[in-house]
Motif scaffolding. Structure first.
Motif, mmCIF file in Angstrom:
data_model
loop_
_atom_site.group_PDB
_atom_site.id
_atom_site.type_symbol
_atom_site.label_atom_id
_atom_site.label_comp_id
_atom_site.label_asym_id
_atom_site.label_seq_id
_atom_site.Cartn_x
_atom_site.Cartn_y
_atom_site.Cartn_z
ATOM 1 N N THR A 69 0.500 17.288 0.189
ATOM 2 C CA THR A 69 0.934 16.245 0.936
ATOM 3 C C THR A 69 0.532 15.050 0.051
ATOM 4 O OG1 THR A 69 -0.481 15.838 2.751
ATOM 5 C CG2 THR A 69 1.489 17.113 3.242
ATOM 6 N N VAL A 70 1.173 13.809 0.201
ATOM 7 C CA VAL A 70 1.107 12.447 -0.438
ATOM 8 C C VAL A 70 1.555 11.542 0.330
ATOM 9 C CG1 VAL A 70 2.984 12.559 -2.202
ATOM 10 C CG2 VAL A 70 0.921 11.463 -2.871
ATOM 11 N N ARG A 71 0.922 10.206 0.274
ATOM 12 C CA ARG A 71 1.664 9.211 0.915
ATOM 13 C C ARG A 71 2.557 8.505 -0.162
ATOM 14 N NH1 ARG A 71 -3.709 7.815 2.520
ATOM 15 N NH2 ARG A 71 -3.775 6.125 1.106
ATOM 16 N N ALA A 72 3.583 8.026 0.616
ATOM 17 C CA ALA A 72 4.711 7.592 -0.285
ATOM 18 C C ALA A 72 4.227 6.507 -1.292
ATOM 19 C CB ALA A 72 5.765 6.861 0.692
ATOM 20 N N GLY A 73 4.300 6.468 -2.496
ATOM 21 C CA GLY A 73 3.965 5.617 -3.369
ATOM 22 C C GLY A 73 2.357 5.377 -3.878
ATOM 23 N N GLU A 74 1.799 6.473 -3.403
ATOM 24 C CA GLU A 74 0.437 6.342 -3.668
ATOM 25 C C GLU A 74 -0.077 7.709 -4.167
ATOM 26 O OE1 GLU A 74 -2.161 4.768 -0.732
ATOM 27 O OE2 GLU A 74 -0.267 4.062 0.402
ATOM 28 N N PRO A 75 0.137 7.729 -5.458
ATOM 29 C CA PRO A 75 -0.431 9.305 -6.121
ATOM 30 C C PRO A 75 -2.021 9.546 -5.664
ATOM 31 C CG PRO A 75 0.010 7.694 -7.677
ATOM 32 C CD PRO A 75 0.424 7.158 -6.423
ATOM 33 N N MET A 76 -1.985 10.716 -5.530
ATOM 34 C CA MET A 76 -3.335 11.347 -5.236
ATOM 35 C C MET A 76 -3.972 10.729 -3.670
ATOM 36 S SD MET A 76 -3.758 13.316 -7.771
ATOM 37 C CE MET A 76 -5.378 14.209 -7.492
ATOM 38 N N SER A 77 -3.292 10.382 -2.977
ATOM 39 C CA SER A 77 -3.651 9.663 -1.774
ATOM 40 C C SER A 77 -4.347 10.857 -0.588
ATOM 41 C CB SER A 77 -2.692 8.965 -1.081
ATOM 42 O OG SER A 77 -1.470 9.516 -0.931
ATOM 43 N N HIS A 78 -3.929 12.133 -1.039
ATOM 44 C CA HIS A 78 -4.276 13.086 0.011
ATOM 45 C C HIS A 78 -5.138 14.059 -0.544
ATOM 46 C CE1 HIS A 78 -1.053 12.229 3.296
ATOM 47 N NE2 HIS A 78 -1.942 11.226 3.467
ATOM 48 N N ALA A 79 -5.708 13.657 -1.749
ATOM 49 C CA ALA A 79 -6.399 14.504 -2.582
ATOM 50 C C ALA A 79 -7.848 14.917 -2.032
ATOM 51 C CB ALA A 79 -6.748 14.067 -4.007
ATOM 52 N N LYS A 80 -8.460 14.187 -1.222
ATOM 53 C CA LYS A 80 -9.576 14.376 -0.632
ATOM 54 C C LYS A 80 -9.526 14.590 1.020
ATOM 55 C CE LYS A 80 -11.961 12.415 -4.560
ATOM 56 N NZ LYS A 80 -12.732 11.202 -4.909
ATOM 57 N N ILE A 81 -8.537 14.848 1.472
ATOM 58 C CA ILE A 81 -8.517 15.332 3.100
ATOM 59 C C ILE A 81 -8.778 16.686 3.470
ATOM 60 C CG2 ILE A 81 -6.977 12.993 3.218
ATOM 61 C CD1 ILE A 81 -4.720 14.722 3.790
ATOM 62 N N GLY A 82 -9.044 17.510 2.621
ATOM 63 C CA GLY A 82 -9.047 18.879 2.784
ATOM 64 C C GLY A 82 -8.074 19.907 2.093
ATOM 65 N N TRP A 83 -7.219 19.207 1.548
ATOM 66 C CA TRP A 83 -6.102 20.392 0.933
ATOM 67 C C TRP A 83 -6.720 21.170 -0.274
ATOM 68 C CZ3 TRP A 83 -2.454 21.798 3.443
ATOM 69 C CH2 TRP A 83 -1.673 20.871 4.267
ATOM 70 N N ALA A 84 -7.930 20.522 -1.031
ATOM 71 C CA ALA A 84 -8.329 21.409 -2.252
ATOM 72 C C ALA A 84 -9.109 22.396 -1.567
ATOM 73 C CB ALA A 84 -9.089 20.327 -2.894
ATOM 74 N N THR A 85 -9.639 22.140 -0.582
ATOM 75 C CA THR A 85 -10.443 23.390 0.016
ATOM 76 C C THR A 85 -9.605 24.461 0.443
ATOM 77 O OG1 THR A 85 -12.124 21.943 0.925
ATOM 78 C CG2 THR A 85 -12.190 24.057 2.101
ATOM 79 N N PHE A 86 -8.494 24.157 0.954
ATOM 80 C CA PHE A 86 -7.179 25.026 1.261
ATOM 81 C C PHE A 86 -6.940 25.890 0.382
ATOM 82 C CE2 PHE A 86 -2.806 25.822 2.632
ATOM 83 C CZ PHE A 86 -3.116 26.989 3.189
#
Length: 225
Positions: free
Chosen positions: A128-145
């Motif tokens: 996932t990502v916030r609209a207009g904000e690249p990499m905004s969800h890069a550190k919320i846990g997706w990488a672990t998953f």
């Protein structure tokens, strides 16, 4: 935690869904939505790659980094956009290489669903990502998953082609058992780097050569429409 996902993947990843980081990730997304943030892709498409390419059908894993952050673009398959949306620059370069490698016509659509339906598992490291904000969800846990997903494919399958474009993707090679899989690396297809080794890298023909050599049906890379 109950996650709406294709059954074979749901079984393979069941332990991940019950880990604290995954619960935290889900809560983070809920909090952002409640705060009025627009998140891409739409909820029904977050796990589109999993739902379109069941675990037992995976022949190729193509790794992207982040979903597109513009309206109407992302639909849960890396590098792909929804029909009617112009192909973004990286995808334009992928199509140029596709034409150069296999002589196929440049598609008019940016929708790569037909690849996913044939066994190309099109995974983004962040889902996932916030609209207009690249990499905004890069550190919320997706990488672990998604690291766990890559390792699961490597550990539990044989003769999968892993396509790693760019430095970020290539760092994931440590999760892959190269003794029983094929790893194809090159520069990223972004306009910033495509001329540094993506063009002329022939990933599509190399993938099919490996699959055929191991008795696996090749991918029909032609995009209709």
């Amino acid at each position: 935690m109950d996650v709406a996902m294709e059954p074979s993947w749901k079984k393979e990843l069941a332990t991940e869904f019950n880990k604290p980081y995954f619960e935290s990730l889900v809560n983070h997304l809920k909090t952002e939505k409640q705060a009025g943030k627009v998140i891409y892709p739409a909820g029904s498409n977050i796990f589109n790659a999993f739902n379109t390419t069941p675990f037992d059908k995976v022949k190729v894993l193509l790794l992207g980094q982040d979903p597109y952050h513009g309206p109407g673009q992302a639909h849960g398959l890396c590098f792909s956009v929804q029909r009617g949306v112009p192909p973004p620059p990286s995808l334009v370069n992928i199509y140029k290489e596709l034409q150069d490698d296999l002589g196929l016509p440049i598609p008019r659509t940016g929708d790569l669903t037909s690849w996913a339906q044939q066994g190309v598992f099109m995974l983004n490291a962040s889902l996932t990502v916030r609209a207009g904000e690249p990499m905004s969800h890069a550190k919320i846990g997706w990488a672990t998953f998604t690291d766990a997903v890559i390792k699961k494919v490597s550990d539990d399958k044989q003769n999968v082609v892993f396509i790693l474009w760019g430095r970020f993707a290539q760092e994931k090679a440590s999760l892959i058992d190269a003794s029983k899989h094929c790893i194809i690396k090159s520069a990223h297809p972004s306009p910033l780097s495509a001329h540094n080794g993506f063009f002329k890298s022939k990933p599509f023909s190399k993938t099919n050569e490996y699959l055929v050599a191991h008795g696996i049906d090749p991918i029909d890379w032609k995009i209709e429409g």
